[in-house]
Scaffold this motif. Sequence first.
Motif, PDB file in Angstrom:
ATOM      1  N   ASN A  73       2.726  17.698   8.300  1.00 52.78           N
ATOM      2  CA  ASN A  73       3.848  17.311   7.453  1.00 52.78           C
ATOM      3  C   ASN A  73       5.218  17.649   7.966  1.00 52.78           C
ATOM      4  N   ASP A  89       6.122  15.467  10.820  1.00 52.57           N
ATOM      5  CA  ASP A  89       6.547  14.190  10.320  1.00 52.57           C
ATOM      6  C   ASP A  89       7.796  14.248  10.005  1.00 52.57           C
ATOM      7  N   ASP A 115       2.202   6.529  10.532  1.00 56.52           N
ATOM      8  CA  ASP A 115       0.676   6.382  10.823  1.00 56.52           C
ATOM      9  C   ASP A 115      -0.038   7.749  11.056  1.00 56.52           C
ATOM     10  N   GLU A 150       0.739  10.691  10.303  1.00 58.72           N
ATOM     11  CA  GLU A 150       0.914  11.723   9.047  1.00 58.72           C
ATOM     12  C   GLU A 150      -0.369  11.210   8.383  1.00 58.72           C
ATOM     13  N   ARG A 151      -0.488  10.088   8.008  1.00 69.39           N
ATOM     14  CA  ARG A 151      -1.637   9.551   7.329  1.00 69.39           C
ATOM     15  C   ARG A 151      -2.823   9.744   7.958  1.00 69.39           C
ATOM     16  N   TYR A 155     -13.175   7.410   5.959  1.00 72.62           N
ATOM     17  CA  TYR A 155     -11.984   7.936   6.637  1.00 72.62           C
ATOM     18  C   TYR A 155     -11.876   7.971   8.047  1.00 72.62           C
ATOM     19  N   ARG A 205     -10.631   4.775   8.801  1.00 71.89           N
ATOM     20  CA  ARG A 205      -9.015   4.559   8.607  1.00 71.89           C
ATOM     21  C   ARG A 205      -8.374   5.366   9.639  1.00 71.89           C
ATOM     22  N   ASP A 223      -8.088   2.645  12.240  1.00 74.10           N
ATOM     23  CA  ASP A 223      -7.219   1.688  11.525  1.00 74.10           C
ATOM     24  C   ASP A 223      -5.804   2.059  12.190  1.00 74.10           C
TER      25      ASP A 223
END
Lengths: 229, 229
Positions: free
Chosen positions: A59, A62, A95, A97-98, A195, A198, A201
């Motif tokens: 974080n 980011d 992206d 960070e997620r 997960y 993702r 993705d």
Amino acid sequence: MRPKPHINRHYDGLLEELRRRVLEMGGFVEKQIADAIHALVERDSKEAELVIERDHIVNRMDVEIDEMCLNLLALHQPAARDLRFITTAMKINADLERAGDMAENICERAMELGQEPQLKPYVDLPRMARMAQEMLRDSLNSFVREDVELALKVCRDDDAVDALLEQIFRELISYMVEDPASISRAMRIIFVSKYLERVSDHATNIAEMVVFMVKGKSIRHLGEPPQEL
Amino acid sequence: MRPKPHINRHYDGLLEELRRRVLEMGGFVEKQIADAIHALVERDSKEAELVIERDHIVNRMDVEIDEMCLNLLALHQPAARDLRFITTAMKINADLERAGDMAENICERAMELGQEPQLKPYVDLPRMARMAQEMLRDSLNSFVREDVELALKVCRDDDAVDALLEQIFRELISYMVEDPASISRAMRIIFVSKYLERVSDHATNIAEMVVFMVKGKSIRHLGEPPQEL
């Protein structure tokens, strides 16, 4: 009138620094995912907690990369090509960070699964994790090298991850049907596989943005990724 | 030397147009999600197909907004506040496009579910969809009005969606345990609820970006969203 962009050593150094930081963040996120899967496989809740704790580092990266991009835009008025590079970095950052959050989610499920007997040995999930990590690494390398071929490879690799997800899904459904007592554990494992999907993705999103950045055209919405452009 | 930003009618008009377009895209995505849930509830595979078809409109909006932002940055050298507004719009745009993809995913599951007997009447899913849609709308309104209070409300609403998800999840697990023949249908419904959760996550991401844009500080990583800043 548009002033000439500051082409000087300081500015180039900052762009180089931005590249370095995005790669560094990508490497860290990749490691987080590897550690999360390791914690799951080894049923090591201590390690899972450590991964969750370390999410604040992702974080912080980011926020710092975002600020760096804003400063570059505000102070150096970059021209077309650099402008696209910097705005792409901002989006890639989001992206990443997620993708990092997915490591945290995996650890939460790992800790829940650790409190119940093991349902089955994990074989496909670690494989899927390695694929997702590789896609993430390739997508970031495609970004810093502006390598469209590598970016297109990432888009194609996404299909292999989806196929593996389908396989994991089918296997776990059969566990659930045979033994209803396994349902909640099987569900948690299915969530872990989602997960990881993702993460892949996010890597695909990054790769598509790289193609757009370099080629100036979007492949995001063409259906099948083209073999070449 | 930093030149003065072009403060003229043309530039202001473009910013206004950007605001309008982001709202328009948000409204369209909201409608896509509502229609997808309608197709699911009514078991209307024709409508599901139409929603999937319309996704290309979301994608076109995405590409156009992105280009508009790049042009604004390249040609008008916006100063601090506008710069942040435009880069936030670019990121919001990416979130909206992916929220739109969730409508497509819901329709795919709806079409699969339509081929089997109905498991249960849908009550919680439409409620969850309305919550997610409202969060999306509020997050975009908070963006165009630069309204931090509204953005913070969106972050808090996310908890209600998570609670509903948990409830849907528990209910469906009990269906699966009682009747293993319901497992694959229940799984598909769980996936739909996860897609809706992701829509609310996108709304929350947008709201967090708005707080950052207005306040210049990130609440993304504080754990609980603060009641006020």
